[in-house]
Every structure is written in structure tokens, then in C-alpha cells.
Design a protein around this motif. Sequence first.
Motif, PDB file in Angstrom:
ATOM      1  N   THR A  46       0.777  -1.486   0.284  1.00  0.00           N
ATOM      2  CA  THR A  46      -0.185   0.023   0.089  1.00  0.00           C
ATOM      3  C   THR A  46       0.557   0.691   0.084  1.00  0.00           C
ATOM      4  O   THR A  46       2.401   1.145   0.352  1.00  0.00           O
ATOM      5  N   ALA A  47       0.157   2.198  -0.371  1.00  0.00           N
ATOM      6  CA  ALA A  47       0.473   3.742  -0.553  1.00  0.00           C
ATOM      7  C   ALA A  47      -0.136   4.310   0.300  1.00  0.00           C
ATOM      8  O   ALA A  47      -1.079   4.628   0.031  1.00  0.00           O
ATOM      9  N   ILE A  48       0.762   5.166   0.810  1.00  0.00           N
ATOM     10  CA  ILE A  48       0.094   6.232   1.796  1.00  0.00           C
ATOM     11  C   ILE A  48      -0.187   7.552   1.832  1.00  0.00           C
ATOM     12  O   ILE A  48       0.925   8.065   1.561  1.00  0.00           O
ATOM     13  N   VAL A  49      -0.748   8.541   1.236  1.00  0.00           N
ATOM     14  CA  VAL A  49      -1.006   9.936   0.109  1.00  0.00           C
ATOM     15  C   VAL A  49      -2.075  11.116   0.509  1.00  0.00           C
ATOM     16  O   VAL A  49      -2.817  10.238   0.361  1.00  0.00           O
ATOM     17  N   PRO A  50      -1.638  11.713   1.439  1.00  0.00           N
ATOM     18  CA  PRO A  50      -2.512  12.998   2.149  1.00  0.00           C
ATOM     19  C   PRO A  50      -3.378  13.264   1.217  1.00  0.00           C
ATOM     20  O   PRO A  50      -2.295  13.671   0.346  1.00  0.00           O
ATOM     21  N   ALA A  51      -4.738  13.172   0.645  1.00  0.00           N
ATOM     22  CA  ALA A  51      -4.755  14.349  -0.202  1.00  0.00           C
ATOM     23  C   ALA A  51      -4.525  16.031   0.209  1.00  0.00           C
ATOM     24  O   ALA A  51      -4.624  17.167  -0.324  1.00  0.00           O
ATOM     25  N   THR A  52      -5.529  16.082   1.524  1.00  0.00           N
ATOM     26  CA  THR A  52      -5.125  17.465   2.334  1.00  0.00           C
ATOM     27  C   THR A  52      -4.768  16.933   4.340  1.00  0.00           C
ATOM     28  O   THR A  52      -5.013  15.929   4.307  1.00  0.00           O
ATOM     29  N   GLY A  53      -4.320  17.829   5.028  1.00  0.00           N
ATOM     30  CA  GLY A  53      -3.604  17.958   5.788  1.00  0.00           C
ATOM     31  C   GLY A  53      -2.224  17.256   5.915  1.00  0.00           C
ATOM     32  O   GLY A  53      -1.352  16.697   4.973  1.00  0.00           O
ATOM     33  N   THR A  54      -2.076  17.432   7.552  1.00  0.00           N
ATOM     34  CA  THR A  54      -0.901  15.880   7.866  1.00  0.00           C
ATOM     35  C   THR A  54      -0.710  15.820   8.564  1.00  0.00           C
ATOM     36  O   THR A  54      -1.500  15.137   9.381  1.00  0.00           O
ATOM     37  N   VAL A  55      -0.072  14.356   8.331  1.00  0.00           N
ATOM     38  CA  VAL A  55      -0.161  13.288   9.329  1.00  0.00           C
ATOM     39  C   VAL A  55       1.334  12.070   9.600  1.00  0.00           C
ATOM     40  O   VAL A  55       1.690  12.448   9.014  1.00  0.00           O
ATOM     41  N   ASP A  56       1.549  11.866  10.938  1.00  0.00           N
ATOM     42  CA  ASP A  56       2.550  11.253  11.097  1.00  0.00           C
ATOM     43  C   ASP A  56       2.493   9.394  10.833  1.00  0.00           C
ATOM     44  O   ASP A  56       1.411   9.051  11.432  1.00  0.00           O
ATOM     45  N   ILE A  57       3.275   9.589   9.938  1.00  0.00           N
ATOM     46  CA  ILE A  57       3.573   7.672   9.594  1.00  0.00           C
ATOM     47  C   ILE A  57       4.203   6.431  10.681  1.00  0.00           C
ATOM     48  O   ILE A  57       5.257   7.233  10.737  1.00  0.00           O
ATOM     49  N   ASN A  69       1.194  18.019   3.055  1.00  0.00           N
ATOM     50  CA  ASN A  69       1.813  19.430   3.506  1.00  0.00           C
ATOM     51  C   ASN A  69       0.676  20.471   2.013  1.00  0.00           C
ATOM     52  O   ASN A  69       0.580  21.501   2.643  1.00  0.00           O
ATOM     53  N   ARG A  70      -0.391  19.924   2.072  1.00  0.00           N
ATOM     54  CA  ARG A  70      -1.419  20.523   1.794  1.00  0.00           C
ATOM     55  C   ARG A  70      -2.063  20.745   2.451  1.00  0.00           C
ATOM     56  O   ARG A  70      -2.540  20.344   2.934  1.00  0.00           O
ATOM     57  N   GLY A  71      -3.691  22.178   1.550  1.00  0.00           N
ATOM     58  CA  GLY A  71      -4.067  22.845   2.765  1.00  0.00           C
ATOM     59  C   GLY A  71      -5.646  22.398   2.182  1.00  0.00           C
ATOM     60  O   GLY A  71      -6.516  21.145   2.863  1.00  0.00           O
ATOM     61  N   VAL A  72      -6.132  23.052   1.250  1.00  0.00           N
ATOM     62  CA  VAL A  72      -7.689  23.661   1.325  1.00  0.00           C
ATOM     63  C   VAL A  72      -7.835  22.128   0.639  1.00  0.00           C
ATOM     64  O   VAL A  72      -9.022  21.616   0.485  1.00  0.00           O
ATOM     65  N   ASP A  73      -7.406  21.943  -0.179  1.00  0.00           N
ATOM     66  CA  ASP A  73      -7.339  20.893  -1.827  1.00  0.00           C
ATOM     67  C   ASP A  73      -6.294  20.279  -2.053  1.00  0.00           C
ATOM     68  O   ASP A  73      -5.336  20.821  -2.028  1.00  0.00           O
ATOM     69  N   VAL A  74      -6.662  19.529  -2.897  1.00  0.00           N
ATOM     70  CA  VAL A  74      -5.595  19.163  -3.668  1.00  0.00           C
ATOM     71  C   VAL A  74      -4.343  19.639  -4.497  1.00  0.00           C
ATOM     72  O   VAL A  74      -2.955  19.621  -4.660  1.00  0.00           O
ATOM     73  N   TRP A  75      -4.942  21.041  -4.948  1.00  0.00           N
ATOM     74  CA  TRP A  75      -4.121  21.658  -6.152  1.00  0.00           C
ATOM     75  C   TRP A  75      -3.271  22.702  -4.780  1.00  0.00           C
ATOM     76  O   TRP A  75      -2.424  23.641  -5.361  1.00  0.00           O
ATOM     77  N   SER A  96      -2.766  17.841  11.450  1.00  0.00           N
ATOM     78  CA  SER A  96      -3.797  19.090  11.434  1.00  0.00           C
ATOM     79  C   SER A  96      -5.090  19.026  11.786  1.00  0.00           C
ATOM     80  O   SER A  96      -5.019  18.187  12.485  1.00  0.00           O
ATOM     81  N   ASP A  97      -5.551  20.099  11.774  1.00  0.00           N
ATOM     82  CA  ASP A  97      -6.479  19.992  11.989  1.00  0.00           C
ATOM     83  C   ASP A  97      -7.326  19.288  11.339  1.00  0.00           C
ATOM     84  O   ASP A  97      -8.445  18.504  12.263  1.00  0.00           O
ATOM     85  N   THR A  98      -7.328  18.938  10.225  1.00  0.00           N
ATOM     86  CA  THR A  98      -8.317  18.235   9.532  1.00  0.00           C
ATOM     87  C   THR A  98      -7.326  17.490   8.961  1.00  0.00           C
ATOM     88  O   THR A  98      -5.923  18.232   8.809  1.00  0.00           O
ATOM     89  N   ALA A  99      -7.912  15.734   8.241  1.00  0.00           N
ATOM     90  CA  ALA A  99      -6.693  15.559   6.738  1.00  0.00           C
ATOM     91  C   ALA A  99      -7.626  14.198   6.108  1.00  0.00           C
ATOM     92  O   ALA A  99      -8.655  13.242   6.692  1.00  0.00           O
ATOM     93  N   GLU A 100      -7.477  14.336   4.790  1.00  0.00           N
ATOM     94  CA  GLU A 100      -7.372  12.864   4.091  1.00  0.00           C
ATOM     95  C   GLU A 100      -6.895  12.734   4.039  1.00  0.00           C
ATOM     96  O   GLU A 100      -6.100  12.915   3.065  1.00  0.00           O
TER      97      GLU A 100
END
Length: 280
Positions: A46-57, A69-75, A96-100
Amino acid sequence: MHIAPFDNANRPIVDVDDPLVPLNYFNIVKLTKGQAFEYRVPGYETAIVPATGTVDIDVEGVAFPALGNRGVDVWDGEPEGVYAPVGARVLMVCLSDTAEVFVAGARFDTVLEPFDVRAADLDMIQYGSDETKTHRKIKHIFGTKYHGRVGRLLVSELFTVGQGGWSGFPSHKHDTDRVPLETRHDETYNFRFRPSHGSGLQMLQREDNLPGDAYHIVDGSTICLDKGYHPCVALPGYEMYYFTILGGLSQRSLVQYFQPTHAYQIETIPGIKEMVAKFK
């Protein structure tokens, strides 16, 4: 097949041994600050890729801090990813406050070593043109440079450049192992649009010159492709993105077979031959 957006409650959207795309796995994990999520997928890397937000893995005790390192969206910034070996225990904790977070997988049977891909490591290519309505940018997260470190999984992000336009054209397929002409790679997409009320179409033509199907894709749509030629398009005035998971049956390198009716258009689209060479 089109899977409309829904609250998957952090459960797989495409689970192991899916009847349509058994070589793929796909989950979307949504977390708030401090929340943790743990998973293990036997038989799949598997690969873990945040669409938005920041996570420890954490992958079996190997730490990859502050991924994403992304904020509101994938852009809003560049993608990053962590590779997790077959069946590995993976723990993610939201910073972060939220992450997807996208979790992409491919069936494989050899345990490799985990590693991370940061923004500076991405392999990017831009091709097509506004005139041919094929202008797009591809960000390969786990692409050509990771031969030997990844088994059968290819993970990329694709963006239409400008507003409106086609992707995946000239139409191609990869549903049959017959090297050197073609390889069998199941494929799963997740789409996003900017603005988010945008939409588009995913075409699926199973045989050359015979009518096929078309799916209305919206922000959050998932498409699973087992066979057939499959271009897609965004409505004029909207930017389109899709997260791409490819899992090979017998090899990692992808060999696309271009639809005979349209194959000559390879010569009309700037940079497409370089793009094909990068999907390996």
C-alpha cells in the motif's frame, strides 16, 4: 464502474479481492487532530498519500513524521507518500486540524522495505496542448524511479491544465497480459474538481468502434476500470484532478495499448510519447 461519493467511515471503498478490480485496494481515511487510524492489508502493498492535511506515519515501527503539506484541497501544495510493504501494520496520527488520506494498494506477494517520497522527490511531466484540448500535468508519486523498491503498485496524480479538456486520450486500454503489446493493470481513480461543483464524464469503450458507456463523475467520484478504452473529460470552466492507482498482474511496468481507431493521434499531441514512457 462508478462509485458515487459517500461517507465510507474510513472503511475500504475498493476492498481486497474486489470482483471487478482484484489487483487494487483503495480507502479514504478522514481524521481530525489527534485522531489515529491503524490498518493492515494482507496480500497487498500500500501507499499512504494525504489528499489534504498532515499525518505522522508508522510502518512496523519505522517512523515517517509530518507527511503531507496540503491545505484546503489537492491543488494547495504538492503530494507526498509513504510506501508500506505487503501486510504491514500502518498507524497514522493526524497532526493538522483535519486530514483526508488516500490509501492505495496493489496485490503483491513479496515483502519489501518501507520508504517515503517527499515533495522534492516527485517525478513530474506536463504534456498536451490547449489547442488539442489535452493539456495536463502528471505527478508521479510512486513511478519509474522506484523500480525494485515497489512491487506492482503505481500511484500518480493527474491534473487537467486550464479549465475543461480531455485526459487519457488517445484512448487506450491495459486489460490483457500480452507483452510487448500490452499488460494487465487494474486501475482505480478518485476525482476532484475545482470549483468543487464541477463535473465531467468517464467514458468506457470495451471494443473498438462499438458503443460503450459513460459515467457522470463529480467531486469525490471513484471509478474502477477492469477492461476497455477509458478517456475522461472535464466540463468547460472546471479543473479536474484524479488520484490514480494501477496494480499489475505480472509486472509493474505498464504497457498501454492505444485504440486502433485513434492511435494515429499520438503524433498530434505534444509530449505524449514522453508521458507514456513515464508510466512504468
